[in-house]
Design a protein around this motif. Structure first.
Motif, short mmCIF file in Angstrom:
data_model
loop_
_atom_site.label_atom_id
_atom_site.label_comp_id
_atom_site.label_asym_id
_atom_site.label_seq_id
_atom_site.Cartn_x
_atom_site.Cartn_y
_atom_site.Cartn_z
N ASP A 60 -5.95 -2.57 0.25
CA ASP A 60 -4.78 -3.16 0.43
C ASP A 60 -3.54 -2.81 -0.35
OD1 ASP A 60 -6.14 -4.69 2.34
OD2 ASP A 60 -6.33 -6.37 0.87
N LEU A 61 -3.71 -2.32 -1.49
CA LEU A 61 -2.77 -2.13 -2.57
C LEU A 61 -2.35 -0.77 -2.27
CD1 LEU A 61 -4.18 -3.17 -6.09
CD2 LEU A 61 -2.08 -4.26 -4.66
N THR A 62 -2.94 0.06 -1.68
CA THR A 62 -2.67 1.46 -1.52
C THR A 62 -1.90 1.51 0.15
OG1 THR A 62 -4.66 2.58 -2.32
CG2 THR A 62 -3.47 3.94 -0.90
N VAL A 63 -2.10 0.88 0.80
CA VAL A 63 -1.49 0.76 2.19
C VAL A 63 -0.06 -0.14 1.76
CG1 VAL A 63 -1.36 -1.00 4.21
CG2 VAL A 63 -3.38 0.53 3.81
N GLU A 64 0.06 -1.20 0.95
CA GLU A 64 1.18 -1.76 0.65
C GLU A 64 2.00 -0.73 -0.07
OE1 GLU A 64 2.66 -5.28 -2.46
OE2 GLU A 64 0.68 -5.46 -1.60
N ILE A 65 1.87 -0.12 -1.16
CA ILE A 65 2.39 0.66 -1.74
C ILE A 65 2.92 1.83 -1.12
CG2 ILE A 65 2.52 2.49 -3.69
CD1 ILE A 65 1.03 0.51 -5.41
N LEU A 66 2.26 2.36 -0.03
CA LEU A 66 2.80 3.66 0.87
C LEU A 66 3.60 3.02 2.02
CD1 LEU A 66 -0.67 5.39 1.44
CD2 LEU A 66 1.58 6.34 0.59
N GLY A 67 3.86 1.55 2.06
CA GLY A 67 4.60 1.06 3.01
C GLY A 67 4.16 0.87 4.39
N ARG A 68 2.95 1.08 4.60
CA ARG A 68 2.14 0.95 5.78
C ARG A 68 1.99 -0.33 6.33
NH1 ARG A 68 -2.05 6.06 5.21
NH2 ARG A 68 -0.45 7.58 4.98
N ALA A 69 1.47 -0.56 7.44
CA ALA A 69 1.50 -2.16 8.10
C ALA A 69 0.05 -2.47 7.56
CB ALA A 69 1.19 -2.12 9.71
N PRO A 70 0.12 -3.72 6.99
CA PRO A 70 -1.22 -4.28 6.67
C PRO A 70 -2.43 -3.93 7.65
CG PRO A 70 0.40 -5.76 6.41
CD PRO A 70 1.05 -4.89 7.29
N GLY A 71 -3.67 -3.61 7.11
CA GLY A 71 -4.62 -3.08 7.88
C GLY A 71 -4.66 -1.64 8.11
N ALA A 72 -3.68 -1.04 7.91
CA ALA A 72 -3.72 0.47 8.61
C ALA A 72 -4.78 1.19 8.09
CB ALA A 72 -2.22 1.08 8.11
N ASP A 73 -5.29 2.23 8.75
CA ASP A 73 -6.32 3.10 8.35
C ASP A 73 -6.16 4.00 7.19
OD1 ASP A 73 -8.47 1.72 10.07
OD2 ASP A 73 -7.85 2.93 11.66
N LEU A 74 -6.90 4.08 6.19
CA LEU A 74 -6.82 5.09 5.15
C LEU A 74 -8.17 5.92 5.13
CD1 LEU A 74 -5.21 3.30 1.99
CD2 LEU A 74 -4.31 4.80 3.69
N ASP A 75 -7.79 7.26 5.02
CA ASP A 75 -8.99 8.30 4.58
C ASP A 75 -9.49 8.02 3.52
OD1 ASP A 75 -10.90 10.18 4.55
OD2 ASP A 75 -9.54 11.77 5.13
N LEU A 76 -10.75 7.35 3.07
CA LEU A 76 -11.09 7.14 1.62
C LEU A 76 -11.57 8.40 0.96
CD1 LEU A 76 -13.52 4.33 2.51
CD2 LEU A 76 -11.25 4.07 1.31
N ASP A 77 -11.76 9.34 1.81
CA ASP A 77 -11.84 10.72 1.04
C ASP A 77 -10.76 11.75 1.09
OD1 ASP A 77 -14.65 10.36 0.54
OD2 ASP A 77 -15.22 10.75 2.75
N ALA A 78 -9.55 11.31 1.35
CA ALA A 78 -8.41 12.09 1.08
C ALA A 78 -7.94 11.61 -0.13
CB ALA A 78 -7.30 11.71 2.25
N THR A 79 -7.11 12.67 -0.76
CA THR A 79 -6.64 12.40 -2.11
C THR A 79 -5.38 11.68 -1.86
OG1 THR A 79 -4.99 14.36 -2.27
CG2 THR A 79 -7.20 14.68 -3.20
N PHE A 80 -5.02 10.70 -3.08
CA PHE A 80 -3.93 9.96 -3.08
C PHE A 80 -2.44 10.83 -2.82
CE2 PHE A 80 -6.80 7.12 -5.50
CZ PHE A 80 -6.42 5.85 -4.68
N THR A 81 -2.60 12.04 -3.29
CA THR A 81 -1.45 12.98 -2.90
C THR A 81 -1.45 12.97 -1.73
OG1 THR A 81 -1.67 13.93 -5.09
CG2 THR A 81 -0.37 15.22 -3.60
N ASP A 82 -2.64 13.47 -0.86
CA ASP A 82 -2.31 13.83 0.59
C ASP A 82 -2.20 12.63 1.51
OD1 ASP A 82 -3.20 16.56 -0.07
OD2 ASP A 82 -5.31 16.20 0.57
N LEU A 83 -2.43 11.51 1.00
CA LEU A 83 -2.09 10.20 1.89
C LEU A 83 -0.75 9.92 1.66
CD1 LEU A 83 -5.11 7.92 0.63
CD2 LEU A 83 -4.83 9.18 2.94
N GLY A 84 0.18 10.60 0.47
CA GLY A 84 1.48 10.21 0.40
C GLY A 84 2.03 9.64 -0.87
N LEU A 85 1.09 9.38 -1.70
CA LEU A 85 1.50 8.66 -3.18
C LEU A 85 2.21 9.66 -3.87
CD1 LEU A 85 -0.56 6.54 -2.39
CD2 LEU A 85 -0.87 6.21 -4.65
#
Length: 134
Positions: A60-85
């Protein structure tokens, strides 16, 4: 183009100047104040209440900080950098997790646990010991 910038229009009413160290070679740390100019709560204070499950909290916090819609899918094994942080977002995520859990977390939290899966596992096993963030 040499025209003045309306920073209030760009960043909104919470925008304010920040004093930075005058020389890049001073080698002293600098942290932006996370409180608003009016003394209200910072954006990180709006973190969801922690239910005790780090999976929901981290997602929930990662999606919120990335500015994505609540409940958006995240790849749990991707690095935070690769996710866009970026580094500022990483600090915001660490601070939000610390506030939500009531734990003292190291500033290197996302460096030590670079994926959501690793961070979730560390929070579950309480493997987040480190120096207090000041």
């Amino acid at each position: 183009l040499g025209k003045p910038v309306d920073w209030l229009a760009v960043y909104g009413p919470r925008a304010r100047p920040a004093d930075l160290p005058p020389y890049a070679f001073q080698r002293r740390p600098y942290w932006l104040d996370t409180t608003t100019a009016a003394g209200g709560p910072a954006a990180e204070d709006t973190a969801p209440q922690w239910s005790g499950d780090p999976l929901d909290l981290v997602l929930d916090l990662t999606v919120e900080i990335l500015g994505r819609a609540p409940g958006a899918d995240l790849d749990l094994d991707a690095t935070f950098t690769d996710l866009g942080l970026d580094s500022r977002m990483a600090v915001a995520l660490r601070t939000s997790v610390a506030r939500a859990t009531g734990r003292v977390l190291p500033t290197t939290l996302l460096f030590d646990h670079p994926t959501p899966a690793a961070l979730i596992e560390a929070l579950r096993s309480d493997d987040t010991k480190g120096h207090e963030f000041r």
